[in-house]
Design a protein around this motif. Sequence first.
Motif, PDB file in Angstrom:
ATOM      1  N   SER A   7       0.826  -1.215   0.000  1.00 56.08           N
ATOM      2  CA  SER A   7       0.000   0.000   0.000  1.00 56.08           C
ATOM      3  C   SER A   7       0.857   1.262   0.000  1.00 56.08           C
ATOM      4  CB  SER A   7      -0.947   0.001   1.200  1.00 56.08           C
ATOM      5  OG  SER A   7      -1.862  -1.067   1.086  1.00 56.08           O
ATOM      6  N   THR A   8       1.885   1.280   0.825  1.00 53.95           N
ATOM      7  CA  THR A   8       2.731   2.473   0.921  1.00 53.95           C
ATOM      8  C   THR A   8       3.482   2.723  -0.386  1.00 53.95           C
ATOM      9  OG1 THR A   8       2.987   2.137   3.292  1.00 53.95           O
ATOM     10  CG2 THR A   8       4.604   3.563   2.215  1.00 53.95           C
ATOM     11  N   VAL A   9       4.159   1.702  -0.886  1.00 54.86           N
ATOM     12  CA  VAL A   9       4.914   1.854  -2.128  1.00 54.86           C
ATOM     13  C   VAL A   9       3.952   2.105  -3.285  1.00 54.86           C
ATOM     14  CG1 VAL A   9       6.453   0.695  -3.770  1.00 54.86           C
ATOM     15  CG2 VAL A   9       6.859   0.486  -1.302  1.00 54.86           C
ATOM     16  N   GLY A  10       2.843   1.383  -3.311  1.00 50.69           N
ATOM     17  CA  GLY A  10       1.859   1.561  -4.380  1.00 50.69           C
ATOM     18  C   GLY A  10       1.321   2.976  -4.448  1.00 50.69           C
ATOM     19  N   ARG A  11       0.996   3.527  -3.292  1.00 50.54           N
ATOM     20  CA  ARG A  11       0.462   4.903  -3.236  1.00 50.54           C
ATOM     21  C   ARG A  11       1.482   5.892  -3.788  1.00 50.54           C
ATOM     22  NH1 ARG A  11      -0.954   4.461   1.520  1.00 50.54           N
ATOM     23  NH2 ARG A  11      -3.112   3.903   1.127  1.00 50.54           N
ATOM     24  N   SER A  20      -4.065   6.652 -10.759  1.00 46.96           N
ATOM     25  CA  SER A  20      -4.891   6.395  -9.587  1.00 46.96           C
ATOM     26  C   SER A  20      -4.238   5.293  -8.756  1.00 46.96           C
ATOM     27  CB  SER A  20      -6.284   5.888  -9.995  1.00 46.96           C
ATOM     28  OG  SER A  20      -6.948   6.826 -10.793  1.00 46.96           O
ATOM     29  N   PHE A  21      -4.465   5.343  -7.443  1.00 44.30           N
ATOM     30  CA  PHE A  21      -4.039   4.256  -6.560  1.00 44.30           C
ATOM     31  C   PHE A  21      -5.280   3.608  -5.983  1.00 44.30           C
ATOM     32  CE2 PHE A  21      -3.301   2.657  -2.265  1.00 44.30           C
ATOM     33  CZ  PHE A  21      -2.414   1.638  -2.566  1.00 44.30           C
ATOM     34  N   VAL A  22      -5.324   2.282  -6.011  1.00 42.59           N
ATOM     35  CA  VAL A  22      -6.443   1.538  -5.449  1.00 42.59           C
ATOM     36  C   VAL A  22      -5.886   0.458  -4.540  1.00 42.59           C
ATOM     37  CG1 VAL A  22      -8.447   0.099  -5.941  1.00 42.59           C
ATOM     38  CG2 VAL A  22      -7.855   1.958  -7.499  1.00 42.59           C
ATOM     39  N   ASP A  23      -6.354   0.439  -3.309  1.00 37.37           N
ATOM     40  CA  ASP A  23      -6.010  -0.620  -2.360  1.00 37.37           C
ATOM     41  C   ASP A  23      -7.176  -1.602  -2.364  1.00 37.37           C
ATOM     42  OD1 ASP A  23      -5.814  -2.183   0.057  1.00 37.37           O
ATOM     43  OD2 ASP A  23      -4.382  -0.705   0.804  1.00 37.37           O
ATOM     44  N   ALA A  24      -6.932  -2.823  -2.827  1.00 34.06           N
ATOM     45  CA  ALA A  24      -8.006  -3.812  -2.947  1.00 34.06           C
ATOM     46  C   ALA A  24      -8.691  -4.068  -1.602  1.00 34.06           C
ATOM     47  CB  ALA A  24      -7.466  -5.114  -3.524  1.00 34.06           C
ATOM     48  N   ASP A  25      -7.931  -4.076  -0.514  1.00 37.53           N
ATOM     49  CA  ASP A  25      -8.543  -4.319   0.795  1.00 37.53           C
ATOM     50  C   ASP A  25      -9.533  -3.215   1.167  1.00 37.53           C
ATOM     51  OD1 ASP A  25      -7.213  -6.711   1.079  1.00 37.53           O
ATOM     52  OD2 ASP A  25      -5.703  -5.944   2.483  1.00 37.53           O
ATOM     53  N   VAL A  26      -9.212  -1.984   0.831  1.00 39.67           N
ATOM     54  CA  VAL A  26     -10.136  -0.865   1.099  1.00 39.67           C
ATOM     55  C   VAL A  26     -11.403  -1.045   0.271  1.00 39.67           C
ATOM     56  CG1 VAL A  26     -10.459   1.628   0.837  1.00 39.67           C
ATOM     57  CG2 VAL A  26      -8.311   0.744   1.770  1.00 39.67           C
ATOM     58  N   ALA A  57     -11.481  -8.978  -9.654  1.00 38.10           N
ATOM     59  CA  ALA A  57     -11.841  -9.054 -11.084  1.00 38.10           C
ATOM     60  C   ALA A  57     -12.384  -7.716 -11.564  1.00 38.10           C
ATOM     61  CB  ALA A  57     -12.856 -10.169 -11.315  1.00 38.10           C
ATOM     62  N   GLN A  58     -13.212  -7.066 -10.753  1.00 35.53           N
ATOM     63  CA  GLN A  58     -13.754  -5.758 -11.129  1.00 35.53           C
ATOM     64  C   GLN A  58     -12.644  -4.717 -11.243  1.00 35.53           C
ATOM     65  OE1 GLN A  58     -16.542  -5.128  -7.943  1.00 35.53           O
ATOM     66  NE2 GLN A  58     -18.133  -6.410  -8.870  1.00 35.53           N
ATOM     67  N   LEU A  59     -11.711  -4.726 -10.304  1.00 33.35           N
ATOM     68  CA  LEU A  59     -10.630  -3.744 -10.311  1.00 33.35           C
ATOM     69  C   LEU A  59      -9.692  -3.950 -11.496  1.00 33.35           C
ATOM     70  CD1 LEU A  59      -9.825  -3.661  -6.479  1.00 33.35           C
ATOM     71  CD2 LEU A  59     -10.992  -1.891  -7.821  1.00 33.35           C
ATOM     72  N   LEU A  60      -9.405  -5.202 -11.813  1.00 35.56           N
ATOM     73  CA  LEU A  60      -8.515  -5.475 -12.946  1.00 35.56           C
ATOM     74  C   LEU A  60      -9.150  -5.111 -14.273  1.00 35.56           C
ATOM     75  CD1 LEU A  60      -7.033  -8.907 -11.822  1.00 35.56           C
ATOM     76  CD2 LEU A  60      -5.798  -6.720 -11.992  1.00 35.56           C
ATOM     77  N   ASP A  61     -10.467  -5.008 -14.285  1.00 37.10           N
ATOM     78  CA  ASP A  61     -11.200  -4.711 -15.508  1.00 37.10           C
ATOM     79  C   ASP A  61     -11.364  -3.206 -15.757  1.00 37.10           C
ATOM     80  OD1 ASP A  61     -12.409  -5.817 -17.768  1.00 37.10           O
ATOM     81  OD2 ASP A  61     -14.411  -5.583 -16.916  1.00 37.10           O
ATOM     82  N   ARG A  62     -10.905  -2.401 -14.814  1.00 40.37           N
ATOM     83  CA  ARG A  62     -11.000  -0.950 -15.012  1.00 40.37           C
ATOM     84  C   ARG A  62     -10.144  -0.529 -16.191  1.00 40.37           C
ATOM     85  NH1 ARG A  62     -10.590   2.314  -9.368  1.00 40.37           N
ATOM     86  NH2 ARG A  62      -9.721   3.773 -10.858  1.00 40.37           N
ATOM     87  N   GLY A  63     -10.554   0.498 -16.875  1.00 35.39           N
ATOM     88  CA  GLY A  63      -9.830   0.932 -18.067  1.00 35.39           C
ATOM     89  C   GLY A  63      -8.793   2.007 -17.818  1.00 35.39           C
ATOM     90  N   ASP A  64      -8.819   2.637 -16.654  1.00 36.76           N
ATOM     91  CA  ASP A  64      -7.894   3.745 -16.412  1.00 36.76           C
ATOM     92  C   ASP A  64      -6.559   3.224 -15.873  1.00 36.76           C
ATOM     93  OD1 ASP A  64      -9.395   2.974 -14.079  1.00 36.76           O
ATOM     94  OD2 ASP A  64      -8.601   4.731 -13.044  1.00 36.76           O
ATOM     95  N   PRO A  65      -5.467   3.979 -16.109  1.00 34.33           N
ATOM     96  CA  PRO A  65      -4.176   3.572 -15.564  1.00 34.33           C
ATOM     97  C   PRO A  65      -4.210   3.648 -14.047  1.00 34.33           C
ATOM     98  CG  PRO A  65      -3.929   5.438 -17.083  1.00 34.33           C
ATOM     99  CD  PRO A  65      -5.384   5.202 -16.883  1.00 34.33           C
ATOM    100  N   LEU A  66      -3.804   2.577 -13.395  1.00 36.16           N
ATOM    101  CA  LEU A  66      -3.835   2.572 -11.939  1.00 36.16           C
ATOM    102  C   LEU A  66      -2.755   1.681 -11.381  1.00 36.16           C
ATOM    103  CD1 LEU A  66      -5.265  -0.266 -10.656  1.00 36.16           C
ATOM    104  CD2 LEU A  66      -7.202   0.708 -11.826  1.00 36.16           C
ATOM    105  N   VAL A  67      -2.416   1.944 -10.129  1.00 34.33           N
ATOM    106  CA  VAL A  67      -1.564   1.065  -9.347  1.00 34.33           C
ATOM    107  C   VAL A  67      -2.497   0.406  -8.348  1.00 34.33           C
ATOM    108  CG1 VAL A  67       0.352   0.912  -7.716  1.00 34.33           C
ATOM    109  CG2 VAL A  67       0.479   2.506  -9.650  1.00 34.33           C
ATOM    110  N   LEU A  68      -2.532  -0.918  -8.365  1.00 34.88           N
ATOM    111  CA  LEU A  68      -3.439  -1.691  -7.521  1.00 34.88           C
ATOM    112  C   LEU A  68      -2.639  -2.503  -6.518  1.00 34.88           C
ATOM    113  CD1 LEU A  68      -6.205  -3.002  -6.836  1.00 34.88           C
ATOM    114  CD2 LEU A  68      -5.786  -4.587  -8.731  1.00 34.88           C
ATOM    115  N   ALA A  69      -2.898  -2.282  -5.239  1.00 38.61           N
ATOM    116  CA  ALA A  69      -2.291  -3.094  -4.186  1.00 38.61           C
ATOM    117  C   ALA A  69      -3.299  -4.161  -3.798  1.00 38.61           C
ATOM    118  CB  ALA A  69      -1.945  -2.224  -2.977  1.00 38.61           C
ATOM    119  N   THR A  70      -2.961  -5.409  -4.084  1.00 40.26           N
ATOM    120  CA  THR A  70      -3.859  -6.506  -3.722  1.00 40.26           C
ATOM    121  C   THR A  70      -3.561  -6.964  -2.307  1.00 40.26           C
ATOM    122  OG1 THR A  70      -2.372  -8.257  -4.476  1.00 40.26           O
ATOM    123  CG2 THR A  70      -3.885  -7.316  -6.111  1.00 40.26           C
ATOM    124  N   GLY A  71      -4.482  -7.722  -1.743  1.00 44.66           N
ATOM    125  CA  GLY A  71      -4.203  -8.359  -0.470  1.00 44.66           C
ATOM    126  C   GLY A  71      -3.170  -9.449  -0.681  1.00 44.66           C
TER     127      GLY A  71
END
Length: 192
Positions: A7-11, A20-26, A57-71
């Motif tokens: 989460s920290t590095v991803g943000r 965009s930054f998305v934390d999957a747990d949030v 699956a929903q987050l990976l399907d987003r079309g915008d550039p993002l950094v995603l932190a998974t659990g």
Amino acid sequence: MPGCGKSTVGRHLAKHLGWSFVDADVEIERDLGHTIREHFDRFGEVSFRDVEQRVLAQLLDRGDPLVLATGGGAVLREANREAMRGSGHVVIYLCAALEELVRRLRQDVSRPLLQGVDPALRLRELFRVRDPLYRETAGMVLETGRSTVSQLVAQLSGRLAPAGGVGGSYTPAHDSQHAQAPGTGEGTHRPG
């Protein structure tokens, strides 16, 4: 792994890239309407993993550039590993030494899988099961060591640009600069 800095590095990486930054747990907690720990306590891990799979699956399907932190446990399901590998995203494994994870998490009471057990023993078991799955799924492995967040972001952005992960299309392939496995002193490169 829990506590590796996803989460920290991803943000910070997202801010550096202007993404965009998305934390999957949030996002999972938003979907559930309560904390992950509450969900574990009330409904168990299998129920949580079902929700995690759907939200991921929903987050990976987003079309915008993002950094995603998974659990950290997202790799436990084959469907999640396939979704991450096949998403067109660069999948990065931030690999921290077990001793460092134990130091960071010894007082953490928010992580359900570390409650009521010796955190060092539990982390060792989690690492034994998950490390091969992380390596199978990731196109890039970065040993975090004692690097600062700024140093990790610089390393990642430098390695992403040549791979086409910044401002270009990316074809998932394993990074030839895989880091050392913790405590081995040897470089690793496992085909995925």
